[in-house]
Design a protein around this motif. Structure first.
Motif, PDB file in Angstrom:
ATOM      1  N   HIS A 169       0.023   5.848  43.940  1.00 29.38           N
ATOM      2  CA  HIS A 169      -0.146   7.226  44.520  1.00 29.38           C
ATOM      3  C   HIS A 169      -1.320   8.157  45.515  1.00 29.38           C
ATOM      4  O   HIS A 169      -0.710   9.122  46.089  1.00 29.38           O
ATOM      5  N   HIS A 191      -2.245   0.726  40.588  1.00 34.23           N
ATOM      6  CA  HIS A 191      -1.596   1.731  39.858  1.00 34.23           C
ATOM      7  C   HIS A 191      -2.510   2.944  40.593  1.00 34.23           C
ATOM      8  O   HIS A 191      -1.583   3.861  40.018  1.00 34.23           O
ATOM      9  N   VAL A 192      -3.746   2.648  41.065  1.00 33.57           N
ATOM     10  CA  VAL A 192      -4.006   4.257  41.722  1.00 33.57           C
ATOM     11  C   VAL A 192      -3.680   4.619  43.509  1.00 33.57           C
ATOM     12  O   VAL A 192      -3.313   5.659  43.660  1.00 33.57           O
ATOM     13  N   THR A 193      -3.379   2.833  44.301  1.00 29.25           N
ATOM     14  CA  THR A 193      -3.197   3.829  45.344  1.00 29.25           C
ATOM     15  C   THR A 193      -2.394   3.592  45.810  1.00 29.25           C
ATOM     16  O   THR A 193      -1.741   4.167  46.281  1.00 29.25           O
ATOM     17  N   PRO A 208      -8.405  -0.636  34.550  1.00 29.27           N
ATOM     18  CA  PRO A 208      -6.956  -0.656  34.669  1.00 29.27           C
ATOM     19  C   PRO A 208      -5.633   0.317  33.469  1.00 29.27           C
ATOM     20  O   PRO A 208      -4.698   0.703  33.627  1.00 29.27           O
ATOM     21  N   ALA A 265     -12.468  -0.295  40.187  1.00 30.16           N
ATOM     22  CA  ALA A 265     -11.694  -0.949  39.227  1.00 30.16           C
ATOM     23  C   ALA A 265     -12.670  -1.372  38.600  1.00 30.16           C
ATOM     24  O   ALA A 265     -13.300  -2.191  39.618  1.00 30.16           O
ATOM     25  N   LEU A 305      -6.602   3.375  32.351  1.00 28.93           N
ATOM     26  CA  LEU A 305      -6.327   5.058  33.109  1.00 28.93           C
ATOM     27  C   LEU A 305      -5.035   4.724  32.950  1.00 28.93           C
ATOM     28  O   LEU A 305      -3.896   5.585  33.721  1.00 28.93           O
ATOM     29  N   SER A 306      -3.456   3.740  32.653  1.00 27.68           N
ATOM     30  CA  SER A 306      -1.835   3.316  33.354  1.00 27.68           C
ATOM     31  C   SER A 306      -1.594   4.054  31.798  1.00 27.68           C
ATOM     32  O   SER A 306      -0.218   4.447  32.085  1.00 27.68           O
ATOM     33  N   SER A 366       1.044   8.905  34.124  1.00 33.05           N
ATOM     34  CA  SER A 366      -0.501   8.581  33.797  1.00 33.05           C
ATOM     35  C   SER A 366      -1.410   8.881  33.900  1.00 33.05           C
ATOM     36  O   SER A 366      -1.570   9.930  34.551  1.00 33.05           O
ATOM     37  N   ASP A 407       5.271   6.624  35.635  1.00 39.45           N
ATOM     38  CA  ASP A 407       3.891   7.169  36.405  1.00 39.45           C
ATOM     39  C   ASP A 407       3.233   8.294  36.839  1.00 39.45           C
ATOM     40  O   ASP A 407       2.107   8.010  36.995  1.00 39.45           O
ATOM     41  N   ASN A 448      -3.483   6.989  36.152  1.00 37.55           N
ATOM     42  CA  ASN A 448      -3.453   6.652  37.956  1.00 37.55           C
ATOM     43  C   ASN A 448      -2.907   8.367  38.421  1.00 37.55           C
ATOM     44  O   ASN A 448      -4.115   8.257  39.383  1.00 37.55           O
TER      45      ASN A 448
END
Length: 590
Positions: free
Chosen positions: A48, A44-46, A186, A120, A189-190, A17, A14, A19
């Motif tokens: 973090h 997968h951004v939030t 997404p 997104a 960015l992952s 990545s 994670d 993100n």
């Protein structure tokens, strides 16, 4: 043998990545506050981001997300910046959320406010397969829309190997006081990345050649001629600007006018302060501004070009000198406003404070003989205002006047798109040293003032934050009250039962038509009960203003719970004027 990824390995993946790299890069830039709603392509951004649960988290520099409906969230970064000078972000998941947050994007552009919008897109694997809320070229086609509005400020992350370049471009745009949209797929960015884009400093500076040319030319041009100073919103953030504008006005015996946001750069004791111009403009300032001729010289500190400031017109002075540090602000052509000056126009580039610091001492040595321009009158208004109001409503003249005298230090205010954003300044006449007021009037998006207030309170919890909004504006943010109940902010709702600016404006534009065709009436709401149902404290101003002092005391005695104040107003009591109405009666808008 199990091939499952161990928890520690999953965490490591994670953090490798895009993100994580996006959030961590923004953190290193100082962008740690985000507002929006989670879901879909954002998750997968939030993950973090830590939750923002109230003012106890403000200023801890931990990346956090405030859960707030996207229409309000779109304006939050603007208020955050205006209160703190720091950049904040808005998060919108795929589809309709981006549409809702886009009103804030527009206001940020029109008012030259840096802000980050994390948007997104659909997964690249789903494009062409009718994904939910399709924003690709087959559906909403959102990227070309963002590019059309933001130009280079729309950064599309469609290749993880170009993430670093995209972040550098975003940083460049933020430094130019522009909003940026980071629109990402997404699945892209992952992917793993080692992208890094450290923030680079940008010192205050000015263009020595421009200053030299101004000092060579201006004393000759201004000899024996009236100079008028027009103060715009760009100047509001300059250190020591109140003293600088006063020195400039006094040295040149220059009548000084200002836009609604430019007022924050003017001292209320400036003897040549003639008041606000155009929308909600003071009578003395408007007579002065309408009387500018080719024989006059105008110095603009910044340049607010919008319709509520310059009313589509050009400055008719013989010479216009434009001081600015913005390279390509809203309304420019080729980085200038030559097209908004009727005659000669010069740009003096650089930090406005530094430029004034350079030119004022030199002008003081050569500008001693000035025309005997009179200082501003004590009362900047001379129109007769009716003081009789409908039963059960306040006298707005007394209401705004008493409030203006009640503001205390460490306050900040925002005017929403309601009658307050033309009436308040008309009655105030001059800025209050305790209370800067801001309005995103160029976008004029109803309900945006609430998001500005939320952002301001989160950006600097020490500020007593006030929002003036309308019963019409309420319709766009009322459902978000619960999410701001613990911020300790203050919201005044002007309740006049109509879309006031529409209702009164159409009496000028189409006076011969039946008022039912104005489509401006509003069903009544008990705003006190509505606020209390959302966890706020609330009160209603008495028609005779007998409880106004207690209401103000309550505003300044916030201990966490936000406070709503309902103000019964008579829409037929006309205060600040709206010169734009004359545009709407001509072919300009037909």
């Amino acid at each position: 043998m199990s091939t499952a990824v161990r928890p520690l390995d999953k965490a490591a993946l994670d953090r490798s990545s895009g993100n994580f790299a996006l959030i961590d890069t923004l953190r290193k830039w100082g962008v740690t506050f985000f507002s929006g709603v989670n879901g879909g392509g954002l998750i997968h951004v939030t993950k973090h981001l830590e939750p923002y649960l109230g003012l106890q988290h403000s200023g801890d520099r931990v990346p956090r997300m405030q859960t707030m409906g996207e229409y309000v969230a779109g304006f939050v970064p603007l208020g955050y910046y205006l209160a703190s000078g720091r950049v904040a972000g808005c998060l919108t998941t795929t589809g309709a959320a981006t549409k809702l947050g886009s009103s804030g994007i527009t206001d940020a552009k029109l008012h030259n406010i840096p802000a980050v919008y994390v948007i997104a897109l659909n997964s690249t694997l789903s494009i062409g397969r009718s994904p939910l809320q399709d924003v690709s070229e087959h559906g909403m086609n959102v990227v070309p829309q963002l590019e059309a509005e933001l130009g280079e400020g729309c950064v599309v992350i469609d290749n993880i190997n170009r993430l670093e370049d995209g972040l550098r471009r975003a940083q460049h745009m933020l430094k130019r006081s522009k909003p940026v949209a980071l629109a990402f797929h997404p699945d892209v960015l992952s992917r793993p990345t080692d992208a890094a884009a450290p923030w680079t400093s940008q010192p205050r500076t000015f263009a020595p050649r421009d200053v030299t040319e101004f000092l060579d030319e201006f004393p000759q041009v201004a000899r024996g001629r009236r100079v008028i100073v027009y103060v715009s919103g760009e100047a509001a953030f300059v250190p020591g600007i109140h003293d600088l504008t006063t020195r400039l006005s006094q040295l040149l015996r220059a009548p000084t006018v200002w836009s609604v946001n430019g007022a924050n750069a003017v001292s209320p004791t400036n003897p040549w302060g003639y008041g606000y111009i155009s929308f909600g403009g003071n009578d003395a300032a408007m007579k002065l501004w309408r009387g500018v001729t080719k024989d006059d010289v105008v110095i603009t500190l910044g340049f607010d070009p919008g319709e509520y400031s310059l009313n589509l017109g050009r400055i008719p002075a013989g010479h216009v000198y434009h001081f600015t540090d913005l390279r390509d602000p809203y309304g420019h052509k080729h980085g200038e406003f030559r097209h908004r000056a009727a005659n000669e126009y010069r740009v003096v580039r650089g930090d406005i404070g530094m430029v004034l610091g350079e030119v004022l001492p030199r002008l003081e040595a050569v500008m001693g003989d000035r025309p005997n321009t009179p200082p501003a009158p004590a009362d900047l208004n001379d129109r007769e205002i009716t003081r009789t109001t409908r039963a059960g409503t306040v006298d707005a003249v007394e209401f705004y006047g008493r409030l203006h005298r009640s503001w205390r230090p460490r306050s900040i205010g925002f005017d929403d798109v309601c009658t307050a954003y033309k009436d308040r300044q008309y009655i105030a006449q001059r800025p209050n040293p305790n209370m800067p007021f801001f309005s995103t009037h160029d976008g004029s998006a109803m309900g945006g003032g609430f998001g500005l207030g939320v952002g301001a309170k989160c950006g600097d919890p020490s500020l007593h934050t006030f929002v003036f909004t309308g019963d019409g504006c309420w319709r766009l943010f009322g459902g978000a009250l619960a999410d701001a109940a613990n911020l300790g902010m203050n919201v005044f709702v002007v309740n006049n039962g109509v879309y006031g600016i529409v209702d009164k404006g159409l009496e000028v534009i189409i006076p011969d038509h039946d008022k039912r065709l104005y489509h401006s009436r509003l069903p009544q709401i008990d705003f006190v009960k509505a606020a209390e149902a959302h966890g706020w404290d609330a009160a209603r101003v008495a028609p005779d203003l007998s409880n106004l002092e207690d209401v103000v005391d309550s505003c300044y005695d916030r201990k966490g719970r936000s406070f709503l104040v309902e103000v019964p107003i008579d829409a037929d009591q006309l205060l600040g004027q709206n010169p734009r109405l004359q545009n709407l009666t001509t072919k300009t808008y037909l």
